[in-house]
Design a protein around this motif. Structure first.
Motif, mmCIF file in Angstrom:
data_model
loop_
_atom_site.group_PDB
_atom_site.id
_atom_site.type_symbol
_atom_site.label_atom_id
_atom_site.label_comp_id
_atom_site.label_asym_id
_atom_site.label_seq_id
_atom_site.Cartn_x
_atom_site.Cartn_y
_atom_site.Cartn_z
ATOM 1 N N LYS A 107 0.840 -1.210 0.000
ATOM 2 C CA LYS A 107 0.000 0.000 0.000
ATOM 3 C C LYS A 107 0.872 1.256 0.000
ATOM 4 C CE LYS A 107 -4.064 -2.146 1.068
ATOM 5 N NZ LYS A 107 -5.123 -2.314 0.090
ATOM 6 N N ALA A 122 -6.283 9.872 -1.043
ATOM 7 C CA ALA A 122 -6.329 10.390 0.328
ATOM 8 C C ALA A 122 -4.916 10.693 0.845
ATOM 9 C CB ALA A 122 -6.980 9.342 1.227
ATOM 10 N N VAL A 147 -8.536 5.402 9.178
ATOM 11 C CA VAL A 147 -8.317 4.318 8.216
ATOM 12 C C VAL A 147 -6.902 3.783 8.385
ATOM 13 C CG1 VAL A 147 -8.361 3.669 5.773
ATOM 14 C CG2 VAL A 147 -9.874 5.489 6.602
ATOM 15 N N LYS A 149 -4.236 0.728 7.264
ATOM 16 C CA LYS A 149 -4.057 -0.318 6.246
ATOM 17 C C LYS A 149 -2.742 -1.045 6.434
ATOM 18 C CE LYS A 149 -6.721 2.003 2.676
ATOM 19 N NZ LYS A 149 -6.801 2.430 1.269
ATOM 20 N N VAL A 159 -7.524 -3.882 5.992
ATOM 21 C CA VAL A 159 -7.943 -2.485 6.153
ATOM 22 C C VAL A 159 -8.925 -2.377 7.318
ATOM 23 C CG1 VAL A 159 -9.101 -0.526 5.049
ATOM 24 C CG2 VAL A 159 -7.591 -1.998 3.714
ATOM 25 N N ILE A 161 -11.291 0.339 9.612
ATOM 26 C CA ILE A 161 -11.865 1.681 9.673
ATOM 27 C C ILE A 161 -12.520 1.814 11.052
ATOM 28 C CG2 ILE A 161 -13.528 3.285 8.625
ATOM 29 C CD1 ILE A 161 -12.856 2.004 5.945
ATOM 30 N N GLU A 191 -4.462 6.649 6.643
ATOM 31 C CA GLU A 191 -4.875 7.676 5.691
ATOM 32 C C GLU A 191 -6.162 8.374 6.060
ATOM 33 O OE1 GLU A 191 -4.702 5.272 1.987
ATOM 34 O OE2 GLU A 191 -6.862 5.556 1.908
ATOM 35 N N GLU A 192 -6.317 9.515 5.426
ATOM 36 C CA GLU A 192 -7.503 10.345 5.597
ATOM 37 C C GLU A 192 -8.720 9.550 5.118
ATOM 38 O OE1 GLU A 192 -8.884 14.248 2.958
ATOM 39 O OE2 GLU A 192 -7.193 13.023 2.410
ATOM 40 N N PHE A 193 -9.823 9.641 5.825
ATOM 41 C CA PHE A 193 -11.052 8.950 5.424
ATOM 42 C C PHE A 193 -11.722 9.734 4.302
ATOM 43 C CE2 PHE A 193 -15.644 8.269 5.687
ATOM 44 C CZ PHE A 193 -15.714 6.878 5.643
ATOM 45 N N LEU A 194 -12.106 9.023 3.261
ATOM 46 C CA LEU A 194 -12.816 9.660 2.149
ATOM 47 C C LEU A 194 -14.271 9.226 2.204
ATOM 48 C CD1 LEU A 194 -10.230 9.010 -0.711
ATOM 49 C CD2 LEU A 194 -10.552 11.131 0.589
ATOM 50 N N GLU A 198 -18.333 4.107 -3.824
ATOM 51 C CA GLU A 198 -17.212 3.436 -4.511
ATOM 52 C C GLU A 198 -17.620 2.830 -5.848
ATOM 53 O OE1 GLU A 198 -14.726 0.803 -2.000
ATOM 54 O OE2 GLU A 198 -15.769 1.772 -0.342
ATOM 55 N N LYS A 220 -19.305 -5.465 -1.006
ATOM 56 C CA LYS A 220 -18.284 -6.209 -0.259
ATOM 57 C C LYS A 220 -18.758 -6.803 1.058
ATOM 58 C CE LYS A 220 -13.915 -4.310 -1.885
ATOM 59 N NZ LYS A 220 -14.184 -3.033 -2.553
ATOM 60 N N ILE A 288 -8.659 4.786 -4.285
ATOM 61 C CA ILE A 288 -8.582 4.086 -2.993
ATOM 62 C C ILE A 288 -7.441 3.079 -3.044
ATOM 63 C CG2 ILE A 288 -9.747 2.381 -1.540
ATOM 64 C CD1 ILE A 288 -11.396 4.579 -1.069
ATOM 65 N N GLU A 289 -7.338 2.373 -4.160
ATOM 66 C CA GLU A 289 -6.288 1.352 -4.262
ATOM 67 C C GLU A 289 -6.110 0.922 -5.702
ATOM 68 O OE1 GLU A 289 -7.201 -2.518 -2.768
ATOM 69 O OE2 GLU A 289 -9.207 -2.511 -3.614
HETATM 70 P P1 AMP Z 1 -8.674 -1.401 0.125
HETATM 71 O O1 AMP Z 1 -8.220 -2.797 0.516
HETATM 72 O O2 AMP Z 1 -7.606 -0.396 0.090
HETATM 73 O O3 AMP Z 1 -9.540 -1.430 -1.095
HETATM 74 O O4 AMP Z 1 -9.711 -0.957 1.248
HETATM 75 C C1 AMP Z 1 -10.818 -1.762 1.567
HETATM 76 C C2 AMP Z 1 -12.036 -0.894 1.705
HETATM 77 O O5 AMP Z 1 -11.839 0.053 2.746
HETATM 78 C C3 AMP Z 1 -12.357 -0.066 0.475
HETATM 79 O O6 AMP Z 1 -13.075 -0.770 -0.463
HETATM 80 C C4 AMP Z 1 -13.124 1.082 1.089
HETATM 81 O O7 AMP Z 1 -14.448 0.697 1.331
HETATM 82 C C5 AMP Z 1 -12.456 1.282 2.413
HETATM 83 N N1 AMP Z 1 -11.455 2.349 2.362
HETATM 84 C C6 AMP Z 1 -10.136 2.219 2.087
HETATM 85 N N2 AMP Z 1 -9.506 3.394 2.142
HETATM 86 C C7 AMP Z 1 -10.426 4.321 2.475
HETATM 87 C C8 AMP Z 1 -10.397 5.730 2.689
HETATM 88 N N3 AMP Z 1 -9.275 6.432 2.604
HETATM 89 N N4 AMP Z 1 -11.548 6.338 2.999
HETATM 90 C C9 AMP Z 1 -12.698 5.630 3.112
HETATM 91 N N5 AMP Z 1 -12.800 4.321 2.935
HETATM 92 C C10 AMP Z 1 -11.683 3.656 2.615
#
Ligand code: AMP
Ligand code: GLY
Length: 423
Positions: A107, A122, A147, A149, A159, A161, A191-194, A198, A220, A288-289
């Motif tokens: 990440k 973010a 958040v 990770k 991840v 939250i 990281e900052e929450f967004l 999605e 999910k 996000i990723e």
């Molecule tokens: P990721 O494995 O990075 O896709 O994260 C898993 C899930 O966490 C994502 O599908 C989002 O729902 C949530 N997520 C990850 N990063 C953020 C973020 N910065 N702000 C809000 N939700 C996030």
């Protein structure tokens, strides 16, 4: 041409289903595959990261294209393994080399890439066991939710939250100091929450050119209304209704182009799928990723909408002539609903007999955690099968999938009854 697909999920059954439709596909192999791929291809019982065994299969079956489904073999360098082997170097491998696969494998690497190329994402900082205290201080500067990770691959569970500051600090400690996710959490990105909705954008690239595939959105969480534990994905829809032409052009200009240019600038060799996880914040897309493969169950709605011959598309990727391919998309919507084993994503039972598959006529049944045993199809995983349907609208497609599901059964079968509820 003889083709080998690596993987055993619904994604790989969908790849097999699509590739088998091509007149250019002579012999199709799937390793290890499932009961669905067994019907249209030859399954080979070897692991997706057993490179030595894969080499033997490729040579003994004159395979000239390998399509890599999951991320593990990519992150472990399967494409590099082929390029460094004189007997394998001319085989087309769909999936990036190790250096680029690190976009999914770390990440922190992905965040650094995003910032280096000014791609909206973010704000973040990363921490390790040496600076946990600084991590606590950084958390204090942020507003909840927090958040966290795990840097490395953690089977989609890395991840967290959290709404509470003290809980976030405790989890940070648990990840870094107590290795909550093993070696995957020796580094943690905070990281900052967004806040937004999605969606996922799928891009094909040969390293020079790119083509954008239809968008999709997956669901999910295990529970209705997007509640409960995270899963690999309980259903998906394509296209994404809120991805208007204007929004899609923002995605292309601000995210896709700088991503592909970034691969070139950073010398990250890339022939494969780029799966960009996005969030719509206000009217703007943010990343996000990155994943370096197709999504599952997104594949089960994206590939059924692709009209092109997939062998032609993959061949063009191998030849670096993707610019010559004109991507044709079915205007109908496609939706898929995952049938899962009761208890998933926590402990669940296996080897339940699945009935009714042959009675489904209005949907495509993509097998995932399902295997053939003594002439019966039995469950072998948490996500068992994906039921995909087409419709002029999402609603119509979803209705067809639920009608098909009513014909299917296995002990403790579970699924979400609200896929598409938010559209
Ligand atoms: P990721 O494995 O990075 O896709 O994260 C898993 C899930 O966490 C994502 O599908 C989002 O729902 C949530 N997520 C990850 N990063 C953020 C973020 N910065 N702000 C809000 N939700 C996030
Ligand atoms: N469905 C999400 C993924 O494949 O990562």
């Amino acid at each position: 041409m003889n083709i080998l697909i690596l993987g055993s999920g619904g994604r790989e059954h969908t790849f097999a289903w699509k590739l088998a439709q091509s007149s250019k596909c002579e012999n199709l192999f799937v390793a290890p595959g499932n009961s669905g791929t067994a019907e249209i291809a030859t399954n080979i019982p070897i692991g997706v990261t057993d490179f030595k065994a894969i080499k033997e299969v490729v040579l003994s079956n004159q395979i000239s294209m390998v399509v890599v489904g999951p991320e593990d073999p990519l992150v472990q360098g399967i494409h590099d393994f082929f390029l460094n082997d004189t007997a394998l170097k001319n085989v087309i491998v769909i999936g990036p080399q190790k250096a680029a696969a690190t976009l999914e494998g770390s990440k922190e690497f992905a965040k650094e890439f995003l910032f280096r190329h000014n791609i909206p994402t973010a704000a973040y900082k990363s921490f390790n066991t040496g600076n946990v205290e600084e991590g606590y201080k950084f958390l204090e500067t942020l507003k909840p939710p927090y958040v966290l990770k795990a840097d490395g691959l953690a089977a989609g569970k890395g991840v967290l939250i959290l709404n509470d500051l003290n809980e976030a600090k405790a989890e940070l400690k648990s990840m870094l100091v107590e290795a909550k996710f093993g070696s995957a959490s020796t580094k943690v990105v905070i990281e900052e929450f967004l806040d937004g909705i999605e969606l996922s954008c799928f891009v094909l690239t040969d390293g020079e050119n790119y083509k954008i595939l239809p968008t999709a959105k997956d669901y999910k969480r295990i529970g209705e209304g997007d509640t409960g534990l995270n899963t690999g994905g309980m259903g998906a829809v394509s296209p994404v209704p809120f991805a208007t032409p204007e929004f899609l052009s923002k995605i292309e200009e601000r995210i896709v182009k700088p991503t592909i240019n970034g691969f070139k600038k950073d010398n990250l060799p890339y022939v494969g799928f780029v799966f960009i996880g996005l969030i719509k914040v206000g009217e703007d897309p943010m990343v996000i990723e990155y994943n370096v493969r197709m999504g599952d169950p997104e594949t089960e709605v994206v590939l059924p909408r692709l009209k092109n011959d997939l062998v032609d598309v993959f061949t063009a990727m191998g030849d670096k002539t993707l610019d010559k391919i004109d991507i044709q998309v079915d205007s109908r919507a496609a939706t898929t609903i995952m049938l899962v084993s009761g208890g998933y994503p926590e402990a669940y039972e296996k080897e339940k007999v699945i009935t009714g598959i042959n009675t489904v006529t209005d949907s495509i049944v993509f097998h995932a955690g399902a295997q053939l045993k003594e002439n019966q199809i039995i469950t072998s995983g948490g996500r068992v099968m994906a039921i995909t349907s087409y419709g002029d609208t999402h609603k119509e497609a979803i209705k067809k999938s639920y009608q098909s599901i009513s014909k299917l059964n296995f002990d403790k079968m579970n699924y979400r009854t609200d896929i598409g509820f938010d559209l």
